[in-house]
Design a protein around this motif. Structure first.
Motif, PDB file in Angstrom:
ATOM      1  N   SER A   1       0.826  -1.204   0.000  1.00 35.25           N
ATOM      2  CA  SER A   1       0.000   0.000   0.000  1.00 35.25           C
ATOM      3  C   SER A   1       0.863   1.259   0.000  1.00 35.25           C
ATOM      4  O   SER A   1       0.597   2.209  -0.750  1.00 35.25           O
ATOM      5  CB  SER A   1      -0.925   0.003   1.225  1.00 35.25           C
ATOM      6  N   VAL A   2       1.892   1.280   0.838  1.00 34.76           N
ATOM      7  CA  VAL A   2       2.769   2.456   0.904  1.00 34.76           C
ATOM      8  C   VAL A   2       3.451   2.677  -0.447  1.00 34.76           C
ATOM      9  O   VAL A   2       3.528   3.816  -0.945  1.00 34.76           O
ATOM     10  CB  VAL A   2       3.817   2.287   2.019  1.00 34.76           C
ATOM     11  N   THR A   3       3.929   1.599  -1.064  1.00 33.26           N
ATOM     12  CA  THR A   3       4.585   1.715  -2.364  1.00 33.26           C
ATOM     13  C   THR A   3       3.607   2.226  -3.412  1.00 33.26           C
ATOM     14  O   THR A   3       3.945   3.078  -4.237  1.00 33.26           O
ATOM     15  CB  THR A   3       5.165   0.357  -2.794  1.00 33.26           C
TER      16      THR A   3
ATOM     17  N   ALA B   1       0.313   8.050   3.085  1.00 29.77           N
ATOM     18  CA  ALA B   1       0.784   6.671   3.017  1.00 29.77           C
ATOM     19  C   ALA B   1       0.399   5.905   4.276  1.00 29.77           C
ATOM     20  O   ALA B   1      -0.035   4.742   4.203  1.00 29.77           O
ATOM     21  CB  ALA B   1       2.300   6.645   2.822  1.00 29.77           C
ATOM     22  N   LEU B   2       0.547   6.537   5.445  1.00 32.57           N
ATOM     23  CA  LEU B   2       0.184   5.875   6.697  1.00 32.57           C
ATOM     24  C   LEU B   2      -1.315   5.603   6.760  1.00 32.57           C
ATOM     25  O   LEU B   2      -1.754   4.530   7.188  1.00 32.57           O
ATOM     26  CB  LEU B   2       0.615   6.732   7.885  1.00 32.57           C
TER      27      LEU B   2
ATOM     28  N   LEU C   1      12.462   0.252   2.236  1.00 34.61           N
ATOM     29  CA  LEU C   1      11.422   0.098   3.256  1.00 34.61           C
ATOM     30  C   LEU C   1      11.620  -1.214   4.016  1.00 34.61           C
ATOM     31  O   LEU C   1      11.478  -1.267   5.246  1.00 34.61           O
ATOM     32  CB  LEU C   1      10.043   0.116   2.591  1.00 34.61           C
TER      33      LEU C   1
ATOM     34  N   THR D   1       7.981   3.514   7.299  1.00 34.89           N
ATOM     35  CA  THR D   1       7.452   4.558   6.426  1.00 34.89           C
ATOM     36  C   THR D   1       7.793   5.938   6.956  1.00 34.89           C
ATOM     37  O   THR D   1       8.112   6.860   6.195  1.00 34.89           O
ATOM     38  CB  THR D   1       5.925   4.411   6.278  1.00 34.89           C
TER      39      THR D   1
ATOM     40  N   ARG E   1       3.649  11.440   3.582  1.00 30.27           N
ATOM     41  CA  ARG E   1       3.812  10.497   4.701  1.00 30.27           C
ATOM     42  C   ARG E   1       2.467  10.208   5.357  1.00 30.27           C
ATOM     43  O   ARG E   1       2.115   9.043   5.586  1.00 30.27           O
ATOM     44  CB  ARG E   1       4.777  11.059   5.738  1.00 30.27           C
TER      45      ARG E   1
ATOM     46  N   THR F   1       0.974   4.113  -2.872  1.00 29.66           N
ATOM     47  CA  THR F   1       0.704   5.527  -2.599  1.00 29.66           C
ATOM     48  C   THR F   1       1.799   6.415  -3.171  1.00 29.66           C
ATOM     49  O   THR F   1       1.525   7.433  -3.817  1.00 29.66           O
ATOM     50  CB  THR F   1       0.580   5.771  -1.082  1.00 29.66           C
TER      51      THR F   1
ATOM     52  N   ALA G   1      -2.245   2.799   4.205  1.00 31.13           N
ATOM     53  CA  ALA G   1      -1.738   1.501   4.649  1.00 31.13           C
ATOM     54  C   ALA G   1      -2.564   0.973   5.810  1.00 31.13           C
ATOM     55  O   ALA G   1      -2.841  -0.232   5.894  1.00 31.13           O
ATOM     56  CB  ALA G   1      -0.273   1.615   5.055  1.00 31.13           C
TER      57      ALA G   1
ATOM     58  N   LEU H   1       4.786   0.617   9.169  1.00 33.21           N
ATOM     59  CA  LEU H   1       4.403   2.011   9.406  1.00 33.21           C
ATOM     60  C   LEU H   1       5.580   2.801   9.985  1.00 33.21           C
ATOM     61  O   LEU H   1       5.809   3.955   9.619  1.00 33.21           O
ATOM     62  CB  LEU H   1       3.208   2.083  10.350  1.00 33.21           C
TER      63      LEU H   1
END
Length: 258
Positions: free
Chosen positions: A50-52, A244-245, A172, A231, A241, A54, A248, A228
């Motif tokens: 998910s972070v990637t 992304a949090l 990450l 991240t 940031r 975003t 995720a 998290l």
């Protein structure tokens, strides 16, 4: 349990980013295996994906705006450079910059003591897995993400997005493993961007999604909270940031920890 707000950035020709899962947990775990022998929980894999997603979505959106300014529909590597120039938060996966001609000349020219230009490093032929060598694994996911954003890109642009995704996820993974080894985040902060002549914004309130500085659990498993925490290290602060949090957290709220 965290109940983040759903962020829907869909437009008339763009699917909601939350409906897109271009980077599958199996791919995420394969990247983590290149970095660490620790077990990666299912929720951690989804969080990292998910972070990637975003980060790549924001880069693509920035590139789309740069292309639109020149009345183009197909993204080119120059749009990637423009997106990063306009938003320094998007400057991630920087190890890729030395590998691709897109960023050649932008990372600075090195001189030796005699004032002679030091040639750039040649690409390593080492058999050791690396984020650069493994970048091709992300091509399908990048193309899916581009389609979800209603964007088209030339092959060189797809290559660069592949590389940035691979390097970012690898970094990450390294930071998440460090968080597990050290028992929490030992160092991180928030950088506030202020334009010259503008007043500094008021300090942010305590972020409810910020990963705790101390972790719970064994030292052999990377969990969602470790992602998290990583991240917060990879993304130095600001809207990206937080976004992304949030995304995720939402992506993993119904995912089992195993």
């Amino acid at each position: 349990m965290i109940q983040p707000v759903r962020l829907d950035r869909s437009g008339p020709d763009t699917a909601s980013v939350m409906d897109v899962s271009p980077f599958k947990p199996a791919l995420v775990k394969a990247v983590f295996r290149d970095v660490t022998s620790m077990h990666v929980s299912r929720s951690a894999a989804w969080a990292a994906a998910s972070v990637t997603r975003t980060v790549l979505t924001e880069i693509i959106e920035g590139a789309r705006r740069a292309a639109a300014a020149e009345a183009r529909k197909k993204l080119i590597p120059g749009d990637l450079v423009s997106a990063i120039d306009r938003n320094v938060e998007l400057e991630v996966g920087s190890k890729w910059y030395d590998h691709t001609p897109t960023f050649r000349g932008l990372t600075g020219v090195l001189y030796d003591a005699e004032g002679v230009i030091v040639p750039s490093r040649k690409r390593s032929r080492s058999r050791k897995p690396s984020a650069v060598v493994g970048a091709h694994r992300f091509e399908a996911g990048v193309k899916k993400l581009l389609r979800s954003q209603g964007a088209r890109a030339v092959p060189a642009m797809v290559r660069d997005l592949d590389g940035i995704a691979s390097v970012f996820l690898t970094d990450l993974a390294r930071d998440a493993a460090m968080v597990v080894r050290e028992g929490g985040v030992k160092r991180f902060g928030t950088v506030t961007l202020v334009m010259p002549g503008e007043p500094a914004p008021p300090p942010l309130l305590e972020d409810p999604l910020r990963a705790p500085s101390a972790r719970r659990g064994d030292r052999r498993t990377i969990g969602r909270d470790d992602i998290l925490a990583a991240t917060t290290i990879q993304l130095f602060g600001g809207n990206l940031r937080q976004q992304a949090l949030t995304e995720a957290s939402e992506a993993t709220q119904n995912t089992s920890a195993g």
